[in-house]
Scaffold this active site. Structure first.
Site, PDB file in Angstrom:
ATOM      1  N   ASP A 137      43.392  81.392 129.458  1.00 30.57           N
ATOM      2  CA  ASP A 137      44.706  81.952 129.176  1.00 30.57           C
ATOM      3  C   ASP A 137      44.801  82.007 127.656  1.00 30.57           C
ATOM      4  O   ASP A 137      44.851  80.970 126.989  1.00 30.57           O
ATOM      5  CB  ASP A 137      45.786  81.029 129.757  1.00 30.57           C
ATOM      6  CG  ASP A 137      47.197  81.409 129.320  1.00 30.57           C
ATOM      7  OD1 ASP A 137      47.367  82.405 128.579  1.00 30.57           O
ATOM      8  OD2 ASP A 137      48.144  80.694 129.725  1.00 30.57           O
TER       9      ASP A 137
ATOM     10  N   TRP B 271      51.046  74.524 129.395  1.00 28.74           N
ATOM     11  CA  TRP B 271      50.622  75.668 130.195  1.00 28.74           C
ATOM     12  C   TRP B 271      49.353  75.407 130.980  1.00 28.74           C
ATOM     13  O   TRP B 271      49.241  75.785 132.144  1.00 28.74           O
ATOM     14  CB  TRP B 271      50.483  76.913 129.309  1.00 28.74           C
ATOM     15  CG  TRP B 271      51.776  77.221 128.616  1.00 28.74           C
ATOM     16  CD1 TRP B 271      52.007  77.205 127.260  1.00 28.74           C
ATOM     17  CD2 TRP B 271      53.039  77.515 129.225  1.00 28.74           C
ATOM     18  NE1 TRP B 271      53.328  77.482 127.006  1.00 28.74           N
ATOM     19  CE2 TRP B 271      53.984  77.680 128.179  1.00 28.74           C
ATOM     20  CE3 TRP B 271      53.467  77.654 130.549  1.00 28.74           C
ATOM     21  CZ2 TRP B 271      55.326  77.977 128.416  1.00 28.74           C
ATOM     22  CZ3 TRP B 271      54.810  77.954 130.797  1.00 28.74           C
ATOM     23  CH2 TRP B 271      55.713  78.103 129.730  1.00 28.74           C
TER      24      TRP B 271
ATOM     25  N   LYS C 198      53.514  88.330 123.115  1.00 26.19           N
ATOM     26  CA  LYS C 198      53.343  87.656 121.821  1.00 26.19           C
ATOM     27  C   LYS C 198      52.912  88.681 120.766  1.00 26.19           C
ATOM     28  O   LYS C 198      53.635  88.967 119.845  1.00 26.19           O
ATOM     29  CB  LYS C 198      52.294  86.556 121.925  1.00 26.19           C
ATOM     30  CG  LYS C 198      52.334  85.749 123.196  1.00 26.19           C
ATOM     31  CD  LYS C 198      53.515  84.813 123.280  1.00 26.19           C
ATOM     32  CE  LYS C 198      53.396  83.899 124.489  1.00 26.19           C
ATOM     33  NZ  LYS C 198      54.471  82.908 124.558  1.00 26.19           N
TER      34      LYS C 198
END
Lengths: 369, 369
Positions: free
Chosen positions: A170, A101, A194
């Site tokens: 992030d 990511w 999440k």
């Protein structure tokens, strides 16, 4: 059927109490005669849902008043572009590349300015979190990191010392898993799927002064992606993902009512460490992330062969254990133990791992026999 | 409390059957032991939900095979930028400006190339739809229109003849209200929060050849916004708004099971025309949109004074009639009669309008007395 033992990396398990409340309110939210999905986002009823969600999140995380909170669409992927487009005022930022990511975020930033890789753990297969060698160039617009890399199961536990350079993080897969020192960040963002709610919202928490008078890149920035506009309109510049915000608000309250972030952190480490402990002592399963870099949420491991990994994943389903297949780019297994994953799910997974290991004694590492 | 008579312009009424199904499946979708909000978007279960939603929409609308269907986030506002960024290969497009939304889309396009206003009804307060004077410059990348302007309550009934220039249409507030000749468009997009589902998804239907090998503007286009990538990944490049897609799929089935788009069109015109008929004959209420430009979905009207408008809106709430306040930039009233608004809701609104008119005879236009 019984509720599954859900270890999905995201979208992932939500608190059963929250789902029950949502089902009960589906046709009539608090006597207004309609579902939250049916009401105008300009109505006072929805405004109170949005305000309550933001205020509850501010209480939970201790978000200072000089930080703005936005609920945006497009996932982390859109934020990969929003961050440089809004914050790269000197067209120069630094990136810590810890996995899939952060690498994607870095590649996106390269489209809009000079994005230096300050450190990367790619040479060791992203099995650890990279560290800054020293103080970064103080003229950088920001230093970016993905603080929990969901794919590899690594987490940066200590924020780097970047001096006066704002840290942009992030935190998607560790969002609300534990307390965060918000004041140490310039910007925090997280896809909510999440720990916070259904997929379709990204929470962006940004220090006022970084938003400035508009996007760093000016006019080429799509209107929707401008933090200044979105913050000034309190996430209501256009129609938001209202249902998602409503669900997030319920989850925020559930976290608050079940002990807050400190309690979440304690429970989450307890779940994760039981798995790490077993894996470290196992003769069949091997851990993927190095001990000093392990995630509070995503426990990654593998068997000696891909065939055994596949057999393990298939067998898990028979015990109502789902979501343990590793990310396609890494293989192996991944058990994500987010807030709403109960300890009994970890019990079930550990029982299965022990049975599986016993049944495959022949495949175990001889060095451990 | 009884379900409200919901005339909201969007988010708006959803079929009660669909909401009941969603509530029933909240903790356990078809025996998988979890909610659709909790399952991986890479799971076979969610893939089948996504595939079914797309296939049902293709059947409903008769979408030709050479058109791609995408479920994207960010609303119409993000599409205002996606369209020029992806399709403005010659950096020159034409816009028909019929109201608030097409004007915003045109303003956004001006950031990325030459966007000519081919026609506008702004001089008459957007009370009608503008018409092309003649055949547009055949070198234009596309001709853009917002086919139903939700704020003013106008709708373009006949598509303009643009020769070989592709028509790009924002059909958000008429999406699935009636059949559309998809093959006559180059690209159709719609925020789903009117007739198709909860806010948070935008359906983009685009002819293959316009997508080409990538975005017209190349590298500055945020990865998330590239139609080529999104289409090639079938809306799963990153985590989609999965719950929203699931709800849309249910609504698509509900439309199919209750007669399809032709039946929707008939019922919707019947609802809208009963309101237009009353308003045209009223001495108190005045229509806003010209008869030849009226929307199938958004019926706009006003009283002689803003004070009476406010009184009408306040009184409606007492009869469980909600969402009839006009858009803030226009004032007056707006009754949106989307697919899921039952005829009995229109009955209730007409009863209230008649009572209100009787009670305010003194305020009625003398020319009509």
């Amino acid at each position: 059927m019984a509720r599954a033992f859900n270890f999905s990396a995201g979208p992932s398990a939500l608190p059963e109490e929250v789902l029950k409340e949502a089902a009960a309110e589906m046709l009539d939210y608090k006597g207004c005669g309609m579902s939250v999905m049916e009401m105008s986002h300009r109505s006072s009823t929805f405004q109170s849902i949005l305000d309550d969600a933001e205020q509850t999140l501010r209480r939970l995380m201790g978000i200072p008043d000089n930080y703005r909170v936005m609920f945006l669409q497009g996932g982390a992927t859109l934020q990969f572009a929003c961050v440089p487009m809004n914050l790269m005022r000197g067209r120069h930022a630094g990136y810590l590349v810890a996995g899939n990511w952060s690498k994607k975020a870095w590649q996106e930033a390269c489209k809009y300015g000079q994005a230096d890789v300050l450190a990367t753990s790619e040479p060791t297969g992203f099995d650890r979190t990279p560290h800054l060698g020293g103080m970064p160039d103080q003229s950088l617009d920001y230093v970016y990191l993905c603080q929990n890399e969901t794919v590899y199961g690594t987490m940066t536990r200590e924020l780097p010392d970047t001096g006066d350079v704002p840290i942009v993080a992030d935190v998607s897969s560790m969002f609300l898993s534990s307390p965060l020192p918000v004041e140490r960040y310039g910007l925090i963002y997280a896809g909510v799927q999440k720990n916070a709610g259904p997929a379709g919202n990204t929470v962006v928490i940004c220090r006022d002064d970084l938003i400035g008078d508009g996007p760093a890149l000016g006019d080429i920035v799509p209107t929707y992606m401008g933090y200044k506009l979105q913050a000034s309109k309190d996430s209501l510049y256009n129609t938001p993902n209202a249902w998602g915000i409503y669900m997030c608000g319920k989850v925020f309250h559930w976290i608050e009512e079940t002990g807050g972030l400190a309690a979440m952190e304690e429970r989450n480490w307890e779940k994760a460490n039981r798995l790490y402990g077993y894996i470290d002592g196992s003769s069949l399963f091997s851990p993927i992330a190095r001990p000093d870099s392990r995630s509070i949420a995503n426990v990654t491991f593998r068997c000696p062969t891909p065939e055994l990994d596949a057999e393990f994943v298939a067998g898990a389903a028979e015990r109502n254990i789902v979501g343990v297949k590793g990310h396609r780019i890494l293989g192996g297994m991944r058990a994500s133990c987010y807030n709403a994953v109960p300890a009994k799910a970890v019990d079930a997974l550990l029982d299965y791992m022990e049975d599986f290991e016993r049944a495959h004694a022949a495949d175990c590492r001889t060095d451990a026999q």
